[in-house]
Structures are given as C-alpha cells and as structure tokens.
Scaffold this motif. Structure first.
Motif, PDB file in Angstrom:
ATOM      1  N   PHE A  40       0.831  -1.212   0.000  1.00 54.67           N
ATOM      2  CA  PHE A  40       0.000   0.000   0.000  1.00 54.67           C
ATOM      3  C   PHE A  40       0.865   1.261   0.000  1.00 54.67           C
ATOM      4  O   PHE A  40       0.572   2.232  -0.708  1.00 54.67           O
ATOM      5  N   ARG A  41       1.936   1.235   0.788  1.00 53.70           N
ATOM      6  CA  ARG A  41       2.821   2.413   0.879  1.00 53.70           C
ATOM      7  C   ARG A  41       3.432   2.738  -0.484  1.00 53.70           C
ATOM      8  O   ARG A  41       3.437   3.894  -0.919  1.00 53.70           O
ATOM      9  N   ASP A  42       3.935   1.723  -1.179  1.00 51.95           N
ATOM     10  CA  ASP A  42       4.581   1.957  -2.469  1.00 51.95           C
ATOM     11  C   ASP A  42       3.582   2.443  -3.507  1.00 51.95           C
ATOM     12  O   ASP A  42       3.880   3.351  -4.295  1.00 51.95           O
ATOM     13  N   ALA A  43       2.392   1.852  -3.519  1.00 52.20           N
ATOM     14  CA  ALA A  43       1.377   2.259  -4.492  1.00 52.20           C
ATOM     15  C   ALA A  43       0.948   3.705  -4.254  1.00 52.20           C
ATOM     16  O   ALA A  43       0.824   4.502  -5.201  1.00 52.20           O
ATOM     17  N   ASN A  44       0.732   4.057  -3.009  1.00 55.14           N
ATOM     18  CA  ASN A  44       0.294   5.419  -2.701  1.00 55.14           C
ATOM     19  C   ASN A  44       1.391   6.443  -2.944  1.00 55.14           C
ATOM     20  O   ASN A  44       1.119   7.576  -3.391  1.00 55.14           O
ATOM     21  N   ALA A  45       2.630   6.073  -2.665  1.00 49.82           N
ATOM     22  CA  ALA A  45       3.738   6.998  -2.899  1.00 49.82           C
ATOM     23  C   ALA A  45       3.850   7.331  -4.383  1.00 49.82           C
ATOM     24  O   ALA A  45       4.063   8.496  -4.758  1.00 49.82           O
ATOM     25  N   LEU A  46       3.689   6.330  -5.234  1.00 49.56           N
ATOM     26  CA  LEU A  46       3.733   6.572  -6.673  1.00 49.56           C
ATOM     27  C   LEU A  46       2.573   7.445  -7.113  1.00 49.56           C
ATOM     28  O   LEU A  46       2.748   8.389  -7.894  1.00 49.56           O
ATOM     29  N   GLN A  47       1.374   7.157  -6.612  1.00 49.75           N
ATOM     30  CA  GLN A  47       0.219   7.949  -7.011  1.00 49.75           C
ATOM     31  C   GLN A  47       0.370   9.399  -6.553  1.00 49.75           C
ATOM     32  O   GLN A  47       0.041  10.334  -7.302  1.00 49.75           O
ATOM     33  N   LYS A  48       0.881   9.610  -5.359  1.00 53.77           N
ATOM     34  CA  LYS A  48       1.056  10.991  -4.881  1.00 53.77           C
ATOM     35  C   LYS A  48       2.097  11.727  -5.710  1.00 53.77           C
ATOM     36  O   LYS A  48       1.970  12.928  -5.988  1.00 53.77           O
ATOM     37  N   GLU A  49       3.131  11.010  -6.127  1.00 48.49           N
ATOM     38  CA  GLU A  49       4.134  11.627  -7.001  1.00 48.49           C
ATOM     39  C   GLU A  49       3.504  12.056  -8.327  1.00 48.49           C
ATOM     40  O   GLU A  49       3.827  13.118  -8.863  1.00 48.49           O
ATOM     41  N   LEU A  50       2.589  11.238  -8.832  1.00 48.87           N
ATOM     42  CA  LEU A  50       1.923  11.551 -10.101  1.00 48.87           C
ATOM     43  C   LEU A  50       0.920  12.689  -9.948  1.00 48.87           C
ATOM     44  O   LEU A  50       0.786  13.542 -10.841  1.00 48.87           O
ATOM     45  N   THR A  51       0.199  12.706  -8.818  1.00 47.09           N
ATOM     46  CA  THR A  51      -0.887  13.680  -8.627  1.00 47.09           C
ATOM     47  C   THR A  51      -0.841  14.236  -7.206  1.00 47.09           C
ATOM     48  O   THR A  51      -1.604  13.805  -6.338  1.00 47.09           O
ATOM     49  N   PRO A  52       0.025  15.194  -6.940  1.00 47.61           N
ATOM     50  CA  PRO A  52       0.146  15.726  -5.568  1.00 47.61           C
ATOM     51  C   PRO A  52      -1.159  16.384  -5.114  1.00 47.61           C
ATOM     52  O   PRO A  52      -1.845  17.044  -5.889  1.00 47.61           O
ATOM     53  N   TRP A  53      -1.468  16.184  -3.830  1.00 49.31           N
ATOM     54  CA  TRP A  53      -2.629  16.820  -3.188  1.00 49.31           C
ATOM     55  C   TRP A  53      -2.106  17.862  -2.232  1.00 49.31           C
ATOM     56  O   TRP A  53      -1.127  17.627  -1.512  1.00 49.31           O
TER      57      TRP A  53
END
Length: 525
Positions: free
Chosen positions: A244-257
């Motif tokens: 979960f950590r790796d998946a979310n880290a990649l998504q946040k890198e792609l689309t910062p909130w």
C-alpha cells in the motif's frame, strides 16, 4: 464499413488531402491538419467523410460544440450513417448533453448493430448514469463483437459487480487479464470483489508483473493496491503495508494533493456560510436525502438501508450538487465559496430548483432519493439556504479505521487526499471540524450517524435513521442486503452481506500505524 467504401465517390486528390490531414493530426500538428481538412471539405462539399474527419479534429482540440455542428452537416448528407451518429454521440457527451449522446449511440447501434464501438459507448454511459442492467446488455454486445476490446471487458466486469453478479464479474476481469496481464483496472476490479479473495497464483502473477520495467504508472498503482489486499487477507500485514505504501507513494508523485489549499478552503467555507438568508420555501428539497462523509465511512451501507425503503430510490454518487455550484461560480466569475455571502434568498432558491430539476429522473419510480456523493459534505453549509427541506445524513466511522481504509483503497478521482497518511489526517480533521460547526448551525437538517453504532444495534439505529429522514419504519430496511439494485462503489460486495460487527482491520497492523495515530491526535482517542 471499410475506409475505402466510406471514401467512395471522392476524387483521388481529395482522398489524399484527407489522409494528409489525418497524418498531421496523428503527428501532433492540429493547425496544419485543420487547414488540410477544411480544404478537403471545400473540395467535396457534398460528401460526409471530410466533414467527419474535421469533426474528429475538432473533438481532439476540445471544440466539441463545433464538432456537433460539423457532424450535423455531415448527417444532412448521409442521415443513416451509423459512424456519424456514433461520433455525434461522443461530441454531445463532451458537451455534457448526456441524453442526446445516448440517443445518438442508440441510433448508431440500430443502423449498424455489428459495430462494437457504439455499443461500448452506449454501455459505458448507461453505466455512468446508473442504468446498470441496460449497460450490461450493451457491453455484452460490444464484447461479443470485439472480444479483444480490453476496456469493454473491464467495464462489463464493473457493471456486473455493481449488479451483484460477482462470479460473472470476476470472469470478465480474468478475461481482461488474459488479454493484458498487467491491466491495472482488471486487478483493481478483482481486488474489490471482497467476497472472492485473490489466491496464491494471483500473488505470483502480481509480483511478476510488478517487476516489469515497462508498466504504465496507473497499472503499477492498481496492482500495488491489489497485492496489498491479497497480503492483508493472508495475514502478512508488514507485506500489505509495504505494498500500500509503495502504491500510494507513486500515485502521490503523479498527482500531488495540497493540504494547505484544503485547509484554506475549509476556513473560507465556514466563514462564508456563517450567515445565510432565510429560505423562500422551507420545504424545498424535501425529496432529497444527502449522505455525506469521508469515503469508507459506511455511507454505501447507509444508502443501501434507505434504498430498501419503498419510498426511496438509491441514486448513488451524483455529481449534480457540485455541478450546480460550479456553474454558478462560472456565471459570477468567482470561485466557490467566495460568492456565497453575496447570494440572495432568490439565488439559493434558483440553485436548489436547478439541482432538483437535474435529479428529477431519480424520482420517476419513488418519491424520494439518496445522493451519497461523499464530497457533498463540502457544500453542507449552504444546504440550509439552497435545499432547506433536504435531510443530510453524515456517516462517521472510527477515525483510524476510516483513515486506514482510505489509504488502502485506490480512488479514481485524482489528486486525492488518500495517497498519504498525513494528508488523510488533515482531511479528516478539516471535515470533522466543518461538519460539527455546520450541524450546530442547522441541527434539524444535519444528522450524525455512526457506523459502529449501526453494527452494534442495527434495528435501533435503522429506526433512528428512518425517523431522521421522515420515513416510516419498514422491515425491508432490516434486510437491506437482499435489495436488488445497482451499487456503484467499492463496497458493492459488502453491502450485499448481512450486517455484522467486528469489521475493524487497522489494529492488526500494530506499530506500523503508530505514526497515523499521532497525526490524528485527539480524533484517534
């Protein structure tokens, strides 16, 4: 219809000009492409094919209204051309003309039922509207005509899951993975069918695919979430946390909130809604029941209970409230909520009636309906002026469980707060603060219901829920898992099971979640 047949009757030099225009568009030169295609239209004013290519370019360059005009000119020359009707549906959809788009795709399917694309477009948009049974029919036609059309296989899997046909849904996702083993959407769909856990072979396949260097980032994110769910089901919480950590880290890198922007919005919304004009009609909106709160807080379950009542239609997550307010922002030239203090009672009455007109189709069978768009909590502060007769049910779940469940769930809309534990804590704190204050301002309209209390005492809490909504008790609400309806959220499988306590999962992660507890602060207590 083959390309050569579509160009029959065109002079060779016109065909060459159309092809050159298409190549220019493909090569990233839309200005040159438009020059060529306009030239072809002038060279052959009585032929629809150059116009169709011009409309495709106009769609590509985000000029959908012009594309509609161009396609209508083409249809004046060839009224029974299925492909033109299909393209017209796409253009109408891009303009937000949902009914017109469906009509065009239906006409295309009637004229040439052997073409898969109109069936796919029809099914996709029927599914978005919540007409799941009709969507399944259309998508089954699309996949029968084009078995290798990957998006149709995935979307049919989604529609079948929403209809509660989980075995058939899993089969479609499996077929999509046979076509493309790294299809993140298919893995996401399989993982969301929580009544059918992924197995050891799936774990091996996921790890194999995740080692590839050529994965699309979106597929990698989806497969990471699926692997995390698999490891959690197997009891390997450290491995689940890492996935979960790796998946979310990649998504946040792609689309910062941006947490700072969110906090500014909450402050502005609270200030702007401190004083609102008395409504012109206190009963306006009495048909509507808004279910708001954080995702994964039990809102789908509460909606399922209400939708089992004979007077209530479960409409799901409707975009209409946000659209109405966004359109008003565009009209005023100010972002929401800056213009809120200037709005008069007449303005709010107009906006409320606009919302009710947009959602009228959900009252065709039953007099009342639910709107469970979670983000509607951001607008709860204006509902006492805009829709004073509406009921607002806020659902809350244990903050740690809510936060962790959000972190584990892949969300379509991005950027999203759920890709980072600190962002989740910020969002939870802000929404709690806002809803508590808005409820103090309108206690008769905004009603708080807690997920764990419902599981601990189902009948008592269901009776209280119905009472808050002004509904007479109906025993069907006690067995809402038996209700036959489309559920278009990640909770589609859970709400079709009987209510049971003991659904908490976060505690199993132990020390891994200690940072989250610290971020939540007093809320975690």
């Amino acid at each position: 219809m083959a390309a050569d047949a579509r160009q029959a009757g065109l002079a060779p030099e016109v065909v060459a000009t159309v092809h050159a225009g298409a190549r220019a568009l493909r090569d990233g030169d839309p200005r040159h492409a438009e020059t060529l295609l306009q030239q072809a239209c002038r060279q052959a004013p009585g032929h629809p094919e150059p116009l169709r290519y011009l409309a495709i370019l106009q769609l590509h360059t985000r000029r959908a209204p012009q594309a509609i005009d161009t396609l209508q000119r083409a249809l004046a020359l060839a009224a029974d051309d299925a492909l033109l009707h299909s393209d017209l549906g796409t253009a109408a959809s891009a303009c937000g003309q949902a009914d017109a788009a469906l009509d065009s795709w239906r006409r295309a399917c009637e004229l040439d039922p052997a073409q898969p694309t109109p069936w796919f477009n029809l099914g996709r948009n029927l599914q978005q509207r919540g007409d799941t049974d009709a969507a399944i029919d259309a998508l089954e036609r699309a996949t029968a005509l084009a078995p290798t059309l990957l998006p149709a296989q995935v979307l049919l899997g989604d529609a079948l899951a929403h209809a509660g046909r989980f075995d058939a849904s899993a089969a479609r996702y499996r077929e999509a993975l046979r076509l493309h083993p790294a299809c993140g959407d298919a893995w996401r769909g399989l993982s969301n069918i929580k009544t059918v856990p992924l197995g050891d072979d799936d774990g091996l396949a996921l790890r194999t695919q995740l080692r590839r260097g050529d994965l699309a980032p979106g597929d990698r994110v989806a497969m990471g979430h699926a692997l995390g769910k698999l490891e959690e089901d197997r009891g390997d919480f450290a491995a689940a946390y890492a996935a979960f950590r790796d998946a979310n880290a990649l998504q946040k890198e792609l689309t910062p909130w941006r947490a700072e922007a969110f906090e500014r919005f909450v402050d502005a919304a609270l200030a702007a809604t401190a004083t609102l004009p008395p409504p012109l009609d206190l009963t306006l909106g009495s048909e509507a029941i808004f279910i708001v709160g954080l995702p994964r807080s039990g809102s789908t379950l509460f909606e399922q209970i209400l939708a089992a009542h004979p007077e209530v239609e479960g409409a799901g997550e409707l975009p209409d409230l946000g659209i109405v307010l966004q359109q008003e922002s565009l009209r005023r030239g100010q972002p929401y909520p800056q213009w809120v203090p200037q709005a008069t009672a007449g303005d709010w009455d107009r906006l409320g009636r606009d919302y009710l007109a947009r959602t009228a189709r959900w009252r065709s069978r039953r007099p009342r309906f639910t709107d469970k768009q979670p983000d509607n909590w951001k607008h709860a502060g204006v509902l006492r002026a805009m829709l004073p007769g509406a009921t607002v049910v806020e659902t809350r779940r244990d903050p740690v469980e809510t936060a962790w469940s959000c972190y584990k769930q892949q969300f379509y809309a991005q950027p999203h707060f759920a890709n980072d534990l600190a962002d989740i804590a910020c969002y939870l704190r802000g929404s709690t603060r806002a809803m508590d204050l808005w409820r103090a301002r309108a206690p008769g309209q905004l009603r708080l219901h807690r997920y764990e209390a419902l599981l601990d005492a189902p009948e008592a809490r269901i009776r209280a829920l119905l009472d808050d909504c002004g509904l007479a008790f109906d025993p069907a609400c006690l067995v809402s898992h038996r209700a036959q309806r489309s559920v278009r959220t990640a909770s589609a499988a859970q709400v079709r099971e009987p209510l049971r306590a003991g659904t908490a999962r976060a505690l199993a992660y132990g020390a891994l979640l200690e940072p989250l507890l610290g971020m939540l602060g007093p809320l975690a207590g």
